[in-house]
Scaffold this motif. Sequence first.
Motif, PDB file in Angstrom:
ATOM      1  N   GLN A  80      59.169  41.442 110.630  1.00 44.92           N
ATOM      2  CA  GLN A  80      59.378  42.875 110.365  1.00 44.92           C
ATOM      3  C   GLN A  80      58.055  43.607 110.170  1.00 44.92           C
ATOM      4  OE1 GLN A  80      62.887  44.053 109.891  1.00 44.92           O
ATOM      5  NE2 GLN A  80      62.929  42.154 111.066  1.00 44.92           N
ATOM      6  N   ASP A  81      57.080  42.924 109.622  1.00 47.51           N
ATOM      7  CA  ASP A  81      55.808  43.573 109.319  1.00 47.51           C
ATOM      8  C   ASP A  81      54.741  42.479 109.203  1.00 47.51           C
ATOM      9  OD1 ASP A  81      54.044  45.632 108.738  1.00 47.51           O
ATOM     10  OD2 ASP A  81      54.730  45.932 106.679  1.00 47.51           O
TER      11      ASP A  81
ATOM     12  N   SER B 113      48.605  47.023 106.887  1.00 46.94           N
ATOM     13  CA  SER B 113      49.665  46.548 107.761  1.00 46.94           C
ATOM     14  C   SER B 113      49.180  46.696 109.197  1.00 46.94           C
ATOM     15  CB  SER B 113      50.901  47.419 107.487  1.00 46.94           C
ATOM     16  OG  SER B 113      51.972  47.033 108.280  1.00 46.94           O
ATOM     17  N   ASP B 115      49.952  47.170 113.259  1.00 48.53           N
ATOM     18  CA  ASP B 115      50.900  47.470 114.341  1.00 48.53           C
ATOM     19  C   ASP B 115      50.139  47.465 115.661  1.00 48.53           C
ATOM     20  OD1 ASP B 115      49.645  49.907 114.634  1.00 48.53           O
ATOM     21  OD2 ASP B 115      51.214  51.040 113.595  1.00 48.53           O
ATOM     22  N   ALA B 122      49.225  49.759 103.855  1.00 48.18           N
ATOM     23  CA  ALA B 122      50.559  49.188 103.701  1.00 48.18           C
ATOM     24  C   ALA B 122      51.411  50.117 102.843  1.00 48.18           C
ATOM     25  CB  ALA B 122      50.466  47.810 103.074  1.00 48.18           C
TER      26      ALA B 122
END
Lengths: 124, 124
Positions: A80-81, B113, B115, B122
């Motif tokens: 998810q992350d 985080s 991506d 985060a």
Amino acid sequence: NQSDVADREQGRAFMPKFDDSGLLSAVVQHAQTMQILMVAFMDREALEKTRQTGFAHFHSRSRGRLWMKGESSGHVLEVQDILVDCDQDAIVLKALPKGPTCHTGATSCFYRSLDENGLHPAGE
Amino acid sequence: NQSDVADREQGRAFMPKFDDSGLLSAVVQHAQTMQILMVAFMDREALEKTRQTGFAHFHSRSRGRLWMKGESSGHVLEVQDILVDCDQDAIVLKALPKGPTCHTGATSCFYRSLDENGLHPAGE
């Protein structure tokens, strides 16, 4: 130098820092219960496969190869992350597991607690 | 062999499995919030010091020495519980931190985080 450290710690560029064996530490945490499920290692290939597919991949040091968690059991980890630490040599995968994570059948590989007398079943 | 594996996975004896460098992975998790605070390595000495004192000690690969988390900052980690994984090559320290865990001042080292575009703060 100082500027490299600042980039690595505060920047937005992902610059994973692999160790002398080409690995970084990866911790899997349940995205909902927050329980730590397992700890393993990733090389560049495992990291790329994980990001591409959304399923956790690792590098097995004993078998010397890439593996997808659940490739034989079906108990995959849906990521998810991905969290990255300050010096970019460790990551946390927040994941939803399809079944028990441990090959022993336990929800988590961390099913024992250590005290002065040895190991005993963990409270949860 | 099979019997060794069964002892290691199901037994009550603590038989830490250090890697070729004499290390095992150690994850620190906040004992109350369940947030993962940091990941580091322990050798036999760090493990013994942690068990003896109740404060988290690690082995620094870069400095090649034992260190107690918080030895200079005062931000020690008071260990509440030690969890051991199936093959005994990784541990989780459930701890109460005295101050921020990350040397950057962040609560956790995992403050970013990842991506497809890179790193961002985060959510928590």
